[in-house]
Each structure stands twice: as C-alpha cells, then as structure tokens.
Design an enzyme around this catalytic site. Structure first.
Site, PDB file in Angstrom:
ATOM      1  N   CYS A  87       0.843  -1.191   0.000  1.00  0.00           N
ATOM      2  CA  CYS A  87       0.000   0.000   0.000  1.00  0.00           C
ATOM      3  C   CYS A  87       0.882   1.246   0.000  1.00  0.00           C
ATOM      4  CB  CYS A  87      -0.918  -0.004   1.235  1.00  0.00           C
ATOM      5  SG  CYS A  87      -1.921   1.490   1.405  1.00  0.00           S
ATOM      6  N   CYS A 121       0.249   2.976   3.762  1.00  0.00           N
ATOM      7  CA  CYS A 121       0.610   2.341   5.039  1.00  0.00           C
ATOM      8  C   CYS A 121       1.565   1.169   4.903  1.00  0.00           C
ATOM      9  CB  CYS A 121      -0.656   1.878   5.763  1.00  0.00           C
ATOM     10  SG  CYS A 121      -1.531   0.530   4.908  1.00  0.00           S
ATOM     11  N   TRP A 166      -5.416  -3.302  -3.679  1.00  0.00           N
ATOM     12  CA  TRP A 166      -6.248  -2.994  -4.843  1.00  0.00           C
ATOM     13  C   TRP A 166      -5.567  -1.915  -5.674  1.00  0.00           C
ATOM     14  CZ3 TRP A 166     -11.086  -5.389  -5.633  1.00  0.00           C
ATOM     15  CH2 TRP A 166     -11.491  -6.237  -4.600  1.00  0.00           C
ATOM     16  N   ARG A 218     -11.316  -2.233   5.937  1.00  0.00           N
ATOM     17  CA  ARG A 218     -11.142  -2.916   7.217  1.00  0.00           C
ATOM     18  C   ARG A 218     -12.418  -3.690   7.525  1.00  0.00           C
ATOM     19  NH1 ARG A 218      -7.739  -2.539  11.357  1.00  0.00           N
ATOM     20  NH2 ARG A 218      -6.748  -0.713  10.441  1.00  0.00           N
ATOM     21  N   TYR A 219     -12.269  -4.996   7.811  1.00  0.00           N
ATOM     22  CA  TYR A 219     -13.429  -5.832   8.077  1.00  0.00           C
ATOM     23  C   TYR A 219     -13.905  -5.658   9.517  1.00  0.00           C
ATOM     24  CZ  TYR A 219     -11.642  -7.984   3.811  1.00  0.00           C
ATOM     25  OH  TYR A 219     -11.175  -8.198   2.548  1.00  0.00           O
ATOM     26  N   PHE A 220     -15.040  -6.252   9.791  1.00  0.00           N
ATOM     27  CA  PHE A 220     -15.658  -6.098  11.104  1.00  0.00           C
ATOM     28  C   PHE A 220     -14.793  -6.636  12.230  1.00  0.00           C
ATOM     29  CE2 PHE A 220     -16.798 -10.281   9.658  1.00  0.00           C
ATOM     30  CZ  PHE A 220     -16.743 -11.072  10.783  1.00  0.00           C
ATOM     31  N   HIS A 230      -7.612   2.569   2.700  1.00  0.00           N
ATOM     32  CA  HIS A 230      -6.964   3.606   1.906  1.00  0.00           C
ATOM     33  C   HIS A 230      -7.453   3.615   0.451  1.00  0.00           C
ATOM     34  CE1 HIS A 230      -3.670   3.563   5.148  1.00  0.00           C
ATOM     35  NE2 HIS A 230      -4.397   4.648   5.276  1.00  0.00           N
ATOM     36  N   CYS A 268       7.800 -22.743  -9.162  1.00  0.00           N
ATOM     37  CA  CYS A 268       8.434 -23.979  -9.622  1.00  0.00           C
ATOM     38  C   CYS A 268       9.297 -24.611  -8.537  1.00  0.00           C
ATOM     39  CB  CYS A 268       9.254 -23.726 -10.881  1.00  0.00           C
ATOM     40  SG  CYS A 268      10.453 -22.380 -10.706  1.00  0.00           S
ATOM     41  N   HIS A 304      14.564 -20.867 -13.049  1.00  0.00           N
ATOM     42  CA  HIS A 304      13.503 -21.872 -13.100  1.00  0.00           C
ATOM     43  C   HIS A 304      14.024 -23.188 -12.525  1.00  0.00           C
ATOM     44  CE1 HIS A 304       9.866 -23.793 -14.447  1.00  0.00           C
ATOM     45  NE2 HIS A 304      10.510 -24.628 -15.238  1.00  0.00           N
TER      46      HIS A 304
END
Length: 780
Positions: free
Chosen positions: A166, A169, A176, A189-191, A199, A302, A740
C-alpha cells in the site's frame, strides 16, 4: 462472488417440476448465506484435493461455508454438516492441440445442486420462482457502468509483478490497484479488524476514480473488480485493455515488458543450460496417471512444485497423508483450507492431469517473509522450511520427516593440547562444497579466461565460457577433510588457539539429501552461481564417513565455559552473543551500515556470516534497514505483566505454522510484535525453542516446569550408508532469485521429468547439472 448475489449468470438446463424445486429451495433458503467482505470463497479448488471445475465431476461450492469440494467429497461434507445447497461449476476443456495445457480454453456450466438427491436448479427454473428465492440466488456480477468509457491517466505508472504494498501504510495484503491512476492501496477494514486500512476507499472518496482490481486475483479468466461508485463487485469487459495500460498482460500473466526469466535467457552465457536441463532438444513423450500428476506454476512457484513432486515419492509421506482418508476427513476442522495435515493429504492423494496448489502454497507460506510472496525462492530453503512445518505438526504420531533426519558428529581437536571435543547436531541435508581448483578441465578454463580478457580489451563480444567439470569425489573429500579453526577458545589452555574440526556421520538416514553448494558470492559480494558439471553417481557408499566417537586413550577438553566478553556495548553483546564481533565487522567492511549489520547477526541468531549476509540481501529495501537495533522488551520477571500487548492475529498466524502459543508469544515479544520479524526470529532460534515445552491445558511452561522430565533427544533412524539415486532437482539461471526449477524422478526404472504441469518420459536426464540430489538406502 459479490455481497448482493451468489450464482454465476450461466446456468444449465434440467427438467425438474417447478413446484417441487420451489418447495425444496424454500426449505434450504435459510442455510444459503451471502458472502460478506472478507469471506473466502473457494470456487477454484477442493478443500481436500486439487479437484477443480476442470476436473471430472467439477467442483461443488457450499453455499453456506463457501468451501469447494470435488465430486468424491461433497457427499461426505453433506453427511457431516447437513448442508444441502451447493453451486456446481464444471468446465470442459477444448484442447487446441499439443501438450501446452496453458493454452487450453474451456466451456463452463454452472448450476445449483441440492443434496442428497442432487436436484438441479437452472436459470430458467429461477425465473419463475418467488422474489425471495431469486434475490438470494440471482446472478452475481453485472457489467460496470464505468467499464466502457473508463478514464485512465497517462501518468507512466507501470505495476511490477511482485513486491506490492500500500502506498500509504505499506500493508502487503488485500491490495487494490485503481484502474484510473494505477495507485496501489489497501482494501476495507473488516468487522473483525482484519483486512486493510480503507486507503483504497479513501482514495475513491478524494478522487472519484470508481474501479479497482484486486492484485493477486488476476488470471487469464478475469479478476476481482470492485466499483466504489456502484458499491459492488462488477464485471469489466475491457479489463485486459485497462490492465495493459499499466503494463500487465492479463492473458499471459506476464508483464508486457520482459520478465526476469526472459531477461535471464537473454543474458544467459551458459552453454545450453536451459535447453539441456529441460531436455528441449528432444521430443518428449507425455505421461499422466497416478504419480505422474503435474503441478501448475502459480507465478514463480516452480521451486515448490519440484520439491513436493519428489516428496510425493517417499513412502513415509504417503503413509502419513494418504493411508487413512476417512479419518483425515472426519478430523478436519471447519475450515480445512487452513489445516496443514488436510492440505498435505490433498497433494499426496491427487491423480488429476495437473493441479494448481493455491491453498497449499498460501498455507505453507503464510506469515513467512519470503514464501508468502510470488517471488522466486531457493528450493533448498523451501525444503527445510517445509520439514520444519512437518516437524511442528507431527509432535505426536508418525513423523515422516524422520526419513531424512540424521546426526552429524563434529570432532574438534585443540592443536596446542591435543585434547578433543565431540558434539552432535541434527541435520536433514548434506551440503557439499564445490572445489573449483579441482576441475578436470583446468587448461580449457584458463584458455577461455585469456580469450575473454582479450575480447574485452578489444571491445569485441566475449564467447561463452566452458563449464567447469568437477569430480564428485573431490566434493566429498572437501566435505570430509579437516577444517582449521584459527580463533578457537580452548578450555584446556584457557585461551584462543588453533584447532581442527572434522565432520562425520553419526547416523545414516533412510533417505539422503545432498545439496551442491552452487550459489555463492563474488569478490564484489554480488550473489552468483557456479557453472559446474559434477559426475554425481547413481550409487553411493558413505560408510567410510561414519563417525567413531572418542578413541581409546584420547583426552577430552574440559567442559568449562569461556570467560565473558566485556565491551562498552554490554547489553547488545549479551543478546547477540560473544562471538558476533567478526561477523559484524565483516559485514561493515562490505559497506553496510553498522546497525544493519547488528540486526543481521541478531535476527539470524548469530549463526554465521552466510546467514547474516542472506538477511542483509533480503532486507536492504526495508525502510528501517539502517535504523538502530531496538532490543526486545523481554526481560520481565516471571509472572510479571508484559509492557507490550501481543497481537492475537499475529499469534494465530504463527501457531498455524506448527508452533505453540508460548513459542509464538516469545517470538513476538522478542521482535516488538512485528510479524515478519517474529517469523524470521522463530526460524533462527529453533534449537532454543525446542527446549520450550508446548502449553497444555492452558498452563505455561514455567508453571509446570518442575513436574516435567527433560524432553527426549531427536529420534533418528540408522543403517548402512549405501544409497541409490532416485531423484534430483535442477536450477536454471544465475541466482536463486530468478530462473527456473525442474525435477527428475526415477519411476519403475524410467526417469521422468516434471517441469511444472508438463510430465514426460526423460530421454537424457542431466544428472551432472543438478542442485539437490535425493538418495534412498540400498538394502543389504
């Protein structure tokens, strides 16, 4: 899958009576949940196997827990939970020709299936049902009104393939990218306090730029796109075009600029390394079936694929994670995607054409500063990390990692007193040095170097250098020959003197892993890889390297602790240890900041210059790289209240990796509650942590210390030191940070090459170019 709906918009046809379907759907409607932000919806992979929508039978997604199940497990889940409603997703592959399965395309069929009778609900069925039913199970994502004419700024922003964080922060998860200006920001921010710091949402509120794509979800089939303006997950029919604006080729999962692998090939001066190891010069015969399942590359994975393919063949792991399918299923927690044993079972039992180990990679790498990323990693380091995970998840019952475990005997002789000291340590891998001065083609190498220098002086192109040919016996001799210790503190003479150290086997494991130490540092301390060919044998007899222990008439060094080292910086020295002077000094001489050098020694447990140098190279981009070392507040007296609150989320993450809560707490307190540093710390202090008793019944180790016996020593198997080669892993490229990995495994006297999802009969196994070699004991 959005908050406002669940089913996909393409559903099949079926001839059930509407009245019956309506009645059944109404009866299970209360069990159908709508996913909330933060819910993991597993619509690509079975929780117990690598079954996917492309597998035979498709995938069934529980419409309450959002877990996915293959056709062989959905009935078990129904019997165990009583859940009836499942979303059935089936994709049929349209083969385009050839063996390159990455180019395959699919036809998709999606419908609701109601157990136990497997009644099917189609889109035509839903159209005639009551609103309450259609609202709960209506089509999922609609085309965003912003997709057709989305504004995208010509600001020159290009998104790298990894290392995202981010921009506000520095959060490295739930990221995203705004499709208008390319800003990478954290999500909501979830519950429960997890998720992000809002942000990305705040950026929309400030700019009005509506669409964002979740990094890490982009595949050729699409990605998670959210519209802040429409407050919903949406479809973006122009997503490939919108991603390409910021340098991301969605259809190939590669940057539009050249990838590290492409650059590696372009500058590769090794004669045919890529072609030889991958056997590109021959027409390989594809193989499939049990034990011949390929693993899809999830983006520089790999190294994981190659290691796990080899472990698939070891009977100890097969017995542990395959033999009792029903018990593993019944004992699985409510979320089997987070259970180590269940995910191992899903790997070892799989028999599909190829598999994509997304859940396993996420679980095995969770909380680890390197293996949680999409960057290329060292296969040897991952193998040890995986063994550590197995160790901590097999504290009771059969432990398959014992197949690799052995004891090393180290004999140190004080040259002044001629008294000896014997120690034993546990190890899992034999690391063989590469004595370049023992090359059998020295004259050819010297001539090539003269030609190169002349070409450089004349400004002409330099020809490819020949590969150094090193005898395997020379590598083995370099391991076994005595090592001179010039700064050894002798308890016999009570001063520093010279000593010799000899390393031998105190036990021989059932399965022997040998690492060729190809990766080193140049004179400028830039990591490099030795380009060598080693005549590794098919059979190996190490009996001559068996340790003998104390010899008759041999005197041992007195068991006396050396005098403490008193310095002005006594507090730091007390924590780092009394032997860190040379390591810190060596790092400082390379030009690194003093405080960074102290951190390197501290966070690697003062285990030597190589470990400290690896830490420095991996943390040079840290914002506090050269900031002063902050010592942990871990000196509270027993029973006192810590001055720092430990994060429950961080605790849960470390405990899920197989450590106890006491051990996780100790690691977090030692690193100021910083998760990444705590994981670094805990893997650098494994020996110390082994002495900590795992908490039982809520009692801490301190509360019950007096009532416990000392923990037993490590269990090792022993037997003859004769082995035969059955697998090897090879690396192509200039360093472990790029390139690889592929592996070759001998099955039924036939060598097989596993190159990610491509599995073929090997024509010319390049045994001389391997990096990790796997041997099994030969019965007398």
């Amino acid at each position: 899958i959005s908050r406002r709906g669940f089913l996909c918009n393409m559903l099949g046809k079926h001839g059930h009576k509407m009245a019956e379907l309506n009645e059944v759907l109404m009866s299970v409607l209360s069990t159908i949940r709508v996913p909330r932000p933060g819910d993991r919806v597993h619509k690509d992979e079975c929780a117990f196997s690598f079954a996917s929508p492309e597998s035979e039978g498709g995938l069934y997604v529980c419409m309450n827990t959002f877990l996915g199940f293959g056709s062989q497990y959905v009935d078990r889940h129904y019997r165990k939970t009583g859940q009836k409603a499942y979303l059935h997703i089936k994709r049929t592959r349209r083969v385009q020709g050839g063996f390159d399965v990455e180019q395959d395309q699919y036809d998709e069929d999606v419908k609701v299936v109601l157990l136990p009778d497997r009644q099917e609900v189609t889109s035509e069925d839903l159209a005639t049902m009551p609103d309450v039913v259609r609202e709960r199970v209506r089509p999922v994502r609609q085309e965003s009104k912003h997709a057709a004419d989305l504004q995208q700024l010509d600001n020159g922003v290009k998104i790298p393939p990894s290392g995202w964080k981010c921009e506000v922060c520095d959060l490295q998860e739930n990221l995203w990218m705004n499709l208008t200006d390319g800003k990478v920001l954290c999500g909501r921010r979830y519950f429960d306090g997890s998720g992000g710091n809002n942000h990305a949402l705040q950026h929309f509120q400030q700019t009005g730029y509506p669409l964002a794509v979740k990094l890490g979800t982009i595949t050729p089939d699409g990605a998670d796109v959210y519209s802040y303006d429409e407050d919903d997950m949406v479809l973006d029919s122009k997503l490939p075009e919108h991603l390409a604006h910021f340098g991301i080729d969605m259809m190939t999962m590669e940057k539009t600029e050249r990838t590290m692998t492409e650059l590696e090939i372009a500058v590769n001066q090794r004669v045919g390394e890529w072609e030889v190891i991958q056997e590109s010069g021959t027409t390989l015969r594809p193989l499939w079936g049990p034990g011949l399942t390929g693993m899809k590359n999830l983006g520089n994975s790999c190294y994981l694929n190659s290691v796990m393919q080899v472990l698939f063949t070891v009977p100890d792991f097969q017995r542990k994670y395959v033999s009792n399918i029903e018990k593993i299923f019944e004992d699985a927690p409510s979320d089997p995607t987070q259970d180590f044993k269940t995910q191992l079972f899903s790997i070892f039992c799989e028999q599909w054409y190829w598999i994509a180990p997304r859940m396993f990679k996420a679980l095995i790498g969770r909380g680890h500063p390197e293996f949680s990323t999409n960057r290329q990693q060292d296969a040897q380091e991952f193998l040890l990390h995986f063994i550590n995970m197995v160790e901590r998840n097999c504290r009771s019952g059969e432990n398959p990692s014992e197949a690799f475990r052995f004891l090393v005997e180290e004999r140190i002789v004080c040259q002044q007193s001629q008294k000896a000291k014997y120690t034993q340590r546990v190890d899992y891998i034999v690391q063989l040095p590469v004595p370049m001065d023992q090359a059998t083609n020295k004259e050819e190498l010297q001539e090539a170097e003269r030609v190169r220098e002349a070409a450089e002086a004349a400004g002409a192109p330099t020809p490819p250098a020949p590969r150094a040919c090193i005898p395997f016996t020379a590598c083995l001799a370099a391991l076994s020959e005595p090592e001179t210790l010039t700064d050894f503190w002798s308890s016999a003479v009570q001063s520093k003197t010279t000593a010799t150290k000899t390393t031998r086997f105190a036990s021989f494991p059932d399965y022997l892993i040998i690492q060729i130490k190809k990766f080193t540092f140049g004179l400028d301390w830039v990591p490099k890889k030795l380009d060598v060919s080693i005549d590794v044998p098919d059979t190996l007899d190490l009996s001559a390297l068996c340790g003998t222990g104390q010899q008759p008439g041999e005197e041992l060094l007195p068991e006396v602790a050396p005098p403490p080292l008193i310095t002005p910086d006594v507090e730091v020295k007390g924590i780092l240890g009394s032997h860190d002077d040379s390591t810190v000094s060596q790092l400082c001489e390379m030009g690194f900041p003093l405080e960074a050098c102290r951190k390197a020694v501290y966070y690697t447990g003062n285990t030597g210059i190589d470990a400290a140098m690896n830490w420095v190279m991996g943390h040079m981009d840290d914002p506090d790289f050269s900031a002063p070392l902050v010592l942990p507040a871990c000196s509270s007296a027993p029973g006192s209240t810590p001055t720092e609150t430990i994060s429950e989320e961080h605790l849960a993450t470390i405990v899920s990796m197989g450590f106890s809560r006491d051990q996780a707490t100790r690691a977090l307190r030692a690193t100021s509650n910083v998760l990444e540093r705590a994981v670094d710390w805990i893997f650098s202090h494994l020996d110390d942590l082994e002495s900590m008793e795992v908490s039982e019944g809520g009692r801490s180790a301190g509360e019950s210390e007096g009532s416990r016996e000392p923990p037993p020593g490590p269990r090792v198997r022993d037997g003859p030191g004769k082995y035969e080669l059955f697998a090897f892993i090879s690396h192509m490229g200039t360093s472990t940070m790029c390139g690889h990995y592929v592996c070759h495994i001998k099955k039924d006297q036939q060598w097989v090459i596993f190159n990610d999802q491509k599995v073929c009969a090997s024509e010319k196994p390049p045994k001389d170019l391997g990096y990790l070699y796997f041997y099994r004991r030969v019965s007398e």
